[in-house]
Design an enzyme around this catalytic site. Structure first.
Site, mmCIF file in Angstrom:
data_model
loop_
_atom_site.group_PDB
_atom_site.id
_atom_site.type_symbol
_atom_site.label_atom_id
_atom_site.label_comp_id
_atom_site.label_asym_id
_atom_site.label_seq_id
_atom_site.Cartn_x
_atom_site.Cartn_y
_atom_site.Cartn_z
ATOM 1 N N ASN A 71 0.827 -1.203 0.000
ATOM 2 C CA ASN A 71 0.000 0.000 0.000
ATOM 3 C C ASN A 71 0.867 1.260 0.000
ATOM 4 O O ASN A 71 2.092 1.185 -0.010
ATOM 5 C CB ASN A 71 -0.956 -0.025 1.193
ATOM 6 C CG ASN A 71 -2.283 0.629 0.896
ATOM 7 O OD1 ASN A 71 -2.333 1.648 0.221
ATOM 8 N ND2 ASN A 71 -3.358 0.069 1.410
ATOM 9 N N HIS A 105 22.223 1.577 12.937
ATOM 10 C CA HIS A 105 23.521 2.139 13.319
ATOM 11 C C HIS A 105 23.944 1.540 14.650
ATOM 12 O O HIS A 105 23.128 0.987 15.387
ATOM 13 C CB HIS A 105 23.436 3.653 13.450
ATOM 14 C CG HIS A 105 23.022 4.340 12.197
ATOM 15 N ND1 HIS A 105 23.884 4.551 11.155
ATOM 16 C CD2 HIS A 105 21.830 4.854 11.810
ATOM 17 C CE1 HIS A 105 23.246 5.166 10.181
ATOM 18 N NE2 HIS A 105 21.995 5.364 10.549
ATOM 19 N N THR A 155 10.162 -6.078 16.872
ATOM 20 C CA THR A 155 11.572 -6.128 17.245
ATOM 21 C C THR A 155 12.105 -7.552 17.318
ATOM 22 O O THR A 155 13.317 -7.749 17.383
ATOM 23 C CB THR A 155 11.795 -5.452 18.609
ATOM 24 O OG1 THR A 155 11.048 -6.158 19.602
ATOM 25 C CG2 THR A 155 11.363 -3.992 18.576
#
Length: 175
Positions: A71, A105, A155
């Site tokens: 979408n 990072h 996560t």
């Protein structure tokens, strides 16, 4: 997580080229511009629909299975290295404003000064529904038939045939 330097000249040029293809598609989501987006990918199945607002950094490690739907305003932060591929299976539904973030990072501030990126693969199984506004982080696998509720932050891996939701996403029930 696999390190890479996204600031080297070759990768900057590749990201700029990919960004221009995405911008053209988003400005005019014609069949021709959609074809250019799909040609960026390592593989794109039959019947895949991608709505405007799509962005990826490189595209060359993205695989999308047959009949999947992406979408509006999907952001894919992908890496140009095979150890950090993004795979979306067959018959998946990816809601609006979803972010697939295979790149990150260093948490350590000293390491972060080097400006290196780290990447891990994201794997989405078959017949998965990812609701609006979901964020999927690097290294996550979402199993077949799973549902990720709108606004969730994924996560950790999601088992097949489960519904997860929340921040961080947690199992709500099994299917």
């Amino acid at each position: 997580m696999q390190p890479f330097n996204s600031l080297n000249k070759e990768l900057l040029a590749l990201r700029k080229q990919t960004g221009e293809i995405c911008r053209l598609f988003n400005k005019s989501p014609s069949k021709g511009n959609l074809k250019r987006i799909k040609e960026l990918f390592a593989q794109c199945g039959e019947g895949v629909i991608i709505e405007s607002g799509f962005h990826c950094d490189y595209g060359n490690q993205i695989t999308i299975g047959d009949r999947s739907f992406i979408n509006i305003n999907c952001t894919v932060l992908d890496a140009p290295i095979s150890e950090a591929s993004i795979t979306i299976g067959d018959d998946c539904l990816v809601g609006p404003n979803v972010q697939l973030l295979a790149v990150s990072h260093a948490v350590n501030p000293t390491q972060r000064l080097n400006k290196e990126n780290f990447a891990s693969p994201i794997t989405i199984g078959n017949n998965v529904w990812i609701g609006a506004g979901v964020i999927v982080l690097a290294g996550v696998t979402i199993g077949d038939n799973a549902v990720v509720g709108a606004g969730s932050v994924v996560t950790k891996n999601v088992e097949a045939n489960t519904v997860v939701a929340g921040n961080p996403a947690r199992e709500i029930r099994t299917l």
